[in-house]
Design a protein around this motif. Structure first.
Motif, PDB file in Angstrom:
ATOM      1  N   ILE A 125     -42.841  14.186  23.595  1.00  0.00           N
ATOM      2  CA  ILE A 125     -42.836  15.431  24.353  1.00  0.00           C
ATOM      3  C   ILE A 125     -43.348  15.181  25.764  1.00  0.00           C
ATOM      4  N   VAL A 126     -42.784  15.887  26.740  1.00  0.00           N
ATOM      5  CA  VAL A 126     -43.242  15.826  28.127  1.00  0.00           C
ATOM      6  C   VAL A 126     -43.260  17.243  28.692  1.00  0.00           C
ATOM      7  N   VAL A 127     -44.112  17.430  29.713  1.00  0.00           N
ATOM      8  CA  VAL A 127     -44.141  18.688  30.450  1.00  0.00           C
ATOM      9  C   VAL A 127     -43.277  18.521  31.692  1.00  0.00           C
ATOM     10  N   ARG A 128     -42.357  19.468  31.916  1.00  0.00           N
ATOM     11  CA  ARG A 128     -41.459  19.417  33.059  1.00  0.00           C
ATOM     12  C   ARG A 128     -41.830  20.500  34.062  1.00  0.00           C
ATOM     13  N   PRO A 129     -41.375  20.386  35.305  1.00  0.00           N
ATOM     14  CA  PRO A 129     -41.643  21.442  36.280  1.00  0.00           C
ATOM     15  C   PRO A 129     -41.052  22.780  35.835  1.00  0.00           C
ATOM     16  N   GLY A 143     -46.315  13.302  19.204  1.00  0.00           N
ATOM     17  CA  GLY A 143     -46.461  13.198  20.647  1.00  0.00           C
ATOM     18  C   GLY A 143     -47.377  14.248  21.220  1.00  0.00           C
ATOM     19  N   LEU A 144     -47.920  13.977  22.413  1.00  0.00           N
ATOM     20  CA  LEU A 144     -48.831  14.884  23.121  1.00  0.00           C
ATOM     21  C   LEU A 144     -48.528  14.834  24.605  1.00  0.00           C
ATOM     22  N   ALA A 145     -48.555  15.993  25.246  1.00  0.00           N
ATOM     23  CA  ALA A 145     -48.439  16.088  26.698  1.00  0.00           C
ATOM     24  C   ALA A 145     -49.384  17.192  27.175  1.00  0.00           C
ATOM     25  N   VAL A 146     -49.922  17.029  28.388  1.00  0.00           N
ATOM     26  CA  VAL A 146     -50.851  18.002  28.963  1.00  0.00           C
ATOM     27  C   VAL A 146     -50.328  18.402  30.335  1.00  0.00           C
ATOM     28  N   ASP A 147     -50.419  19.698  30.683  1.00  0.00           N
ATOM     29  CA  ASP A 147     -49.949  20.130  31.997  1.00  0.00           C
ATOM     30  C   ASP A 147     -50.888  19.632  33.089  1.00  0.00           C
ATOM     31  N   ASP A 148     -50.442  19.751  34.360  1.00  0.00           N
ATOM     32  CA  ASP A 148     -51.185  19.181  35.481  1.00  0.00           C
ATOM     33  C   ASP A 148     -52.589  19.760  35.610  1.00  0.00           C
ATOM     34  N   GLU A 149     -52.760  21.008  35.256  1.00  0.00           N
ATOM     35  CA  GLU A 149     -54.062  21.642  35.368  1.00  0.00           C
ATOM     36  C   GLU A 149     -54.953  21.322  34.176  1.00  0.00           C
ATOM     37  N   GLY A 150     -54.378  20.770  33.115  1.00  0.00           N
ATOM     38  CA  GLY A 150     -55.142  20.459  31.925  1.00  0.00           C
ATOM     39  C   GLY A 150     -55.499  21.667  31.097  1.00  0.00           C
ATOM     40  N   SER A 151     -54.873  22.817  31.390  1.00  0.00           N
ATOM     41  CA  SER A 151     -55.235  24.039  30.684  1.00  0.00           C
ATOM     42  C   SER A 151     -54.547  24.136  29.325  1.00  0.00           C
ATOM     43  N   TYR A 152     -53.360  23.553  29.203  1.00  0.00           N
ATOM     44  CA  TYR A 152     -52.639  23.583  27.934  1.00  0.00           C
ATOM     45  C   TYR A 152     -52.230  22.176  27.533  1.00  0.00           C
ATOM     46  N   ALA A 153     -52.272  21.930  26.239  1.00  0.00           N
ATOM     47  CA  ALA A 153     -51.731  20.700  25.660  1.00  0.00           C
ATOM     48  C   ALA A 153     -50.565  21.081  24.769  1.00  0.00           C
TER      49      ALA A 153
END
Length: 315
Positions: free
Chosen positions: A287-291, A227-237
């Protein structure tokens, strides 16, 4: 490459669940979607769909593998579950590579072109090549999608294996930024130099030279990425997966692997070995990015023996 069009139906089922909408019970099937919540699409032997992306207007684009044809088919449904007649006249488009066998489709939405992006694995002669396609909303391949190093390939591109992965790549995660940069993650293969399976992270944008790929060796252990997730700013994967840990007696213990990567700052990783038995098996499947600077991983934890497993979510 050979790409053909086909008006057809695929033997799969869509069901849309409601999550807290008005008086309807959360988690129930949404009866307003398609036929009482289920869209049945029949007529072609296929596994799937195994990939899906949703456009801002609610258009659902999906992809499925047809093992008997060695290809991938792509179709679409409207937001209400009805056939998307504007996409391939309501049918499917097959994507096939001459001499190859396609598997592992993943989909994403490109906000710059307004099109869907398909990545898949093309197996030819023992090499797992990366297939990238951009599909317009009418179901045709986007002829403007190209890479400079691959002249003659437009709409769909089959790329060469990168350095560090002579046997190729298997993409299992995709994210697309607001400016159209495609992030890909998955497993890289080098069958001559252990570890044979490594993680990889790629960045690609139409019109650039080639796919920029970084192959990650995690402590010399075999790794599979799911799985892959990227934060809102796109700075980290962030990548999720499974890592094989081997002790002095060659016993294998499988644990969950989480990787954080930045194209400039490099990468870090954590291993979560939560099973309750020696040499057990844990798997990180998505995987997901959460607040609040948190990530969540969903997967499997082995509880007390090889026949008892639990579904698990880690934050």
């Amino acid at each position: 490459m050979k790409f053909t069009s086909l008006i057809a139906r695929i033997g799969v089922v869509f069901a849309l669940a409601v999550i807290g909408l008005g008086a309807k019970a959360a988690g129930n099937i949404d009866g307003s979607f398609a036929n009482a919540g289920t869209a049945r699409i029949s007529g072609i032997d296929a596994y799937g769909p195994t990939a899906m992306t949703v456009h801002p207007d609610g258009l659902i684009v999906y992809a499925a593998v047809r093992p008997g044809f060695h290809d991938v088919v792509v179709g679409a449904r409207n937001a209400n579950g009805s056939p998307a007649d504007g996409f391939a006249l309501g049918g499917l488009i097959p994507i096939a590579i001459a001499g190859g066998s396609l598997s592992q489709p993943v989909l994403g939405y490109d906000p710059v072109s307004g099109a869907s992006v398909l990545a898949a694995t093309d197996l030819q002669g023992g090499i797992y090549r990366l297939l990238l396609c951009r599909i317009l909303n009418d179901g045709t391949l986007d002829a403007s999608f190209h890479l400079t190093n691959y002249p003659g390939q437009t709409g769909c591109i089959v790329t060469n294996p990168p350095a560090g992965a002579p046997n190729g790549l298997n993409a299992t995660g995709m994210a697309i930024s607001r400016d159209g940069v495609i992030s890909l993650a998955g497993t890289a293969f080098d069958f001559a130099h252990p570890p044979l399976f490594k993680a990889f992270y790629s960045l690609v944008q139409s019109g650039t030279v080639d796919v920029a790929t970084q192959v990650l060796n995690v402590s010399g252990n075999n790794v599979t990425i799911s799985g892959l997730a990227v934060d809102d700013e796109g700075s980290y994967a962030y990548m999720s997966g499974t890592i094989q840990l081997v002790d002095g007696q060659e016993n294998v213990d499988e644990a969950i692997l989480a990787i954080r990567i930045n194209s400039v700052l490099g990468w870090t990783f954590n291993i979560f070995n939560t099973n309750l038995v020696p040499r057990g098996s844990d798997e990180g499947n998505a995987i997901v990015v959460r607040p609040g600077s948190k990530i969540a991983i969903v997967g499997v934890a082995e509880e007390s023996s090889s026949i008892f497993h639990q579904c698990a979510i880690y934050q």
